[in-house]
Design a protein around this motif. Structure first.
Motif, short mmCIF file in Angstrom:
data_model
loop_
_atom_site.label_atom_id
_atom_site.label_comp_id
_atom_site.label_asym_id
_atom_site.label_seq_id
_atom_site.Cartn_x
_atom_site.Cartn_y
_atom_site.Cartn_z
N TYR A 41 10.12 54.73 55.37
CA TYR A 41 10.84 55.04 54.14
C TYR A 41 11.46 56.42 54.13
N GLN A 42 11.35 57.16 55.23
CA GLN A 42 11.94 58.49 55.26
C GLN A 42 12.63 58.67 56.60
N PRO A 43 13.82 59.06 56.67
CA PRO A 43 14.66 59.52 55.57
C PRO A 43 15.23 58.36 54.74
N GLU A 44 15.33 57.15 55.32
CA GLU A 44 15.80 55.99 54.57
C GLU A 44 14.96 54.78 54.95
N ARG A 45 15.02 53.75 54.15
CA ARG A 45 14.24 52.54 54.41
C ARG A 45 14.78 51.84 55.65
N GLN A 46 13.89 51.56 56.62
CA GLN A 46 14.30 50.91 57.85
C GLN A 46 13.14 50.09 58.40
N LEU A 47 13.41 48.85 58.76
CA LEU A 47 12.42 48.01 59.43
C LEU A 47 12.28 48.51 60.86
N VAL A 48 11.06 48.91 61.25
CA VAL A 48 10.85 49.48 62.58
C VAL A 48 10.03 48.58 63.49
N CYS A 49 9.34 47.61 62.89
CA CYS A 49 8.51 46.69 63.66
C CYS A 49 8.42 45.40 62.86
N GLY A 50 8.58 44.26 63.52
CA GLY A 50 8.54 43.01 62.78
C GLY A 50 8.12 41.84 63.65
N ALA A 51 7.84 40.72 63.00
CA ALA A 51 7.44 39.51 63.70
C ALA A 51 7.67 38.30 62.80
N ARG A 52 7.62 37.15 63.43
CA ARG A 52 7.76 35.88 62.74
C ARG A 52 6.41 35.16 62.76
N LEU A 53 6.03 34.58 61.64
CA LEU A 53 4.86 33.71 61.57
C LEU A 53 5.38 32.31 61.25
N ILE A 54 5.16 31.40 62.16
CA ILE A 54 5.72 30.06 62.02
C ILE A 54 4.58 29.08 61.70
N PRO A 55 4.71 28.33 60.61
CA PRO A 55 3.67 27.35 60.26
C PRO A 55 3.81 26.08 61.09
N TYR A 56 2.67 25.62 61.62
CA TYR A 56 2.60 24.35 62.36
C TYR A 56 1.39 23.59 61.86
N GLN A 57 1.60 22.67 60.95
CA GLN A 57 0.54 21.80 60.44
C GLN A 57 -0.75 22.56 60.13
N GLY A 58 -0.61 23.59 59.31
CA GLY A 58 -1.77 24.36 58.87
C GLY A 58 -2.19 25.48 59.80
N HIS A 59 -1.47 25.70 60.87
CA HIS A 59 -1.76 26.77 61.82
C HIS A 59 -0.59 27.76 61.82
N TRP A 60 -0.90 29.03 62.09
CA TRP A 60 0.14 30.05 62.15
C TRP A 60 0.34 30.50 63.59
N LEU A 61 1.60 30.51 64.01
CA LEU A 61 1.97 30.98 65.34
C LEU A 61 2.78 32.26 65.19
#
Length: 146
Positions: A41-61
């Motif tokens: 959030y400093q000096p400006e808002r920026q996504l620096v690390c991310g990931a995807r969580l994908i649902p598969y029949q009650g499981h998270w990948l």
């Protein structure tokens, strides 16, 4: 996390796809996925690390964990994994890392998983991943962090 890094459990697909593009990662966020990340959030808002969580029949990948190149070496990916493990509170979180990332995931609480122990819903994803990248080993994280 430091005082300027905040966990976001609802990252926008636009922001995550921009991170992937900047990092030259092949991942692309889709509407049905849960998108998470760490934002500075400093000096400006920026996504620096991310990931995807994908649902598969009650499981998270977990897929495409990525950190901006100029932010690497700050343990941001490890911080994001800790947040996800807390969020999931010992619900299994599966991933299919590239072989060169096995040590990273092992050091962050993931354990190798035999193909027979992987939920059936994830087996087609594992097979597809192995066609692209040899040596992929399924891993799972299920730990309570206090």
């Amino acid at each position: 996390m430091n005082e300027r890094t905040i966990f976001n459990s609802a990252v926008s697909a636009i922001a995550l796809n921009a991170l992937y593009k900047t990092s030259q990662d092949s991942g692309r966020a889709a509407p049905h996925e849960r998108l998470v990340g760490l934002e500075h959030y400093q000096p400006e808002r920026q996504l620096v690390c991310g990931a995807r969580l994908i649902p598969y029949q009650g499981h998270w990948l977990l897929r495409n964990l990525c950190t901006l190149p100029h932010c690497r070496g700050q343990r941001l990916a490890s911080q994001l994994l800790q947040q996800l493990q807390q969020l999931h509170d010992c619900q299994p979180l599966y991933t299919l890392p590239l072989p060169e990332l096995d040590a990273f995931y092992l050091s962050n609480g993931f354990q190798p998983l035999s193909d027979n122990d992987l939920p059936a819903a994830l087996l087609p994803v594992l097979r597809q991943s192995r066609r692209r990248h040899k040596g992929i080993q399924a891993m799972v994280s299920c730990q309570r962090l206090r």
